[in-house]
Design an enzyme around this catalytic site. Sequence first.
Site, short mmCIF file in Angstrom:
data_model
loop_
_atom_site.label_atom_id
_atom_site.label_comp_id
_atom_site.label_asym_id
_atom_site.label_seq_id
_atom_site.Cartn_x
_atom_site.Cartn_y
_atom_site.Cartn_z
N PRO A 27 31.63 40.51 43.61
CA PRO A 27 32.15 40.14 42.30
C PRO A 27 33.29 39.13 42.45
CG PRO A 27 32.71 42.43 42.84
CD PRO A 27 31.80 41.93 43.92
N HIS A 28 33.26 38.09 41.65
CA HIS A 28 34.26 37.04 41.82
C HIS A 28 34.50 36.32 40.51
CE1 HIS A 28 30.27 35.30 42.57
NE2 HIS A 28 30.74 34.23 41.95
N THR A 29 35.66 35.76 40.38
CA THR A 29 35.97 34.93 39.22
C THR A 29 37.21 34.11 39.52
OG1 THR A 29 36.16 34.92 36.80
CG2 THR A 29 37.48 36.55 37.97
#
Lengths: 121, 151
Positions: free
Chosen positions: B63-65
């Site tokens: 998960p990344h942002t």
Amino acid sequence: MDPILEMLIALESLDAELEDFESEEYRNSINITQSASDEVFSQQIDKLKELREEVVRSLPIAIYKRYQRLREKYKRGVAPVVNGICANCFMEFPSALVSRPVKNKSLETCPNCGIYVYWTK
Amino acid sequence: MFAQLLREDRVIIDLKAKDKEEVLQELLSVLNLKPEQEKIVLEQLKKREAIGSTGVGRGVAIPHTRSVVVDDVQLVVGVSKGGIDFQSLDGKPVHLFFLLIAPPQDLGARYLITLGEIANVARKVVSTKEYLNFETSKELMEYLMKIYREA
């Protein structure tokens, strides 16, 4: 937090993610099992653009236009203020502004470069 | 970059979360962000998941942002012994999570470099799933560092 600022922060994130999707390095990194096709990425980009449009629709038009102008000029529309310094132009904010106990409750811009600012600390 | 960002206090050896949102929250919690910052990043992570799961398959999710509310690249690693349904590409539960958050502009493209390094580490660890066997965060961190140096 100011709701417009919150939307601008979301827009800035979505714009950065759209740029990431254009990078082959990014696509390779999130496709470690090679099971996502170009079509999958294309669909994801379309969804990202839809999300962006939703955010844009909820912003006052004048603020969105200004955001776009800032992005054209600085490649970003919102910058953090870290330790009282604008991360876009590195100008130090006046101490009266830095020492306020409540921040991010209204939409503010850097007095020097005009970018929308988010106070991190 | 991976080696610089990997810290013992940001390695969760036994995630308690049972679903996607809970695991994102649990991973985020170790960053000690202010509640309003955590809320913004969580929403952004959920938006990213909504366009396509970052469960890349074979038990791994990244998960990344990007968000202006963080002032540097942040990495959190978590292991779920039981596995979590993360709507992965292969439909299998996820055991190993790499949460990566960065500001929209990061000098030297550290975010993309780190993402690439995580992918290299993930490719190496998926076959044995040895990462499930560690009892402490330190042991898992040292294992991941060893894999990173070999990758």
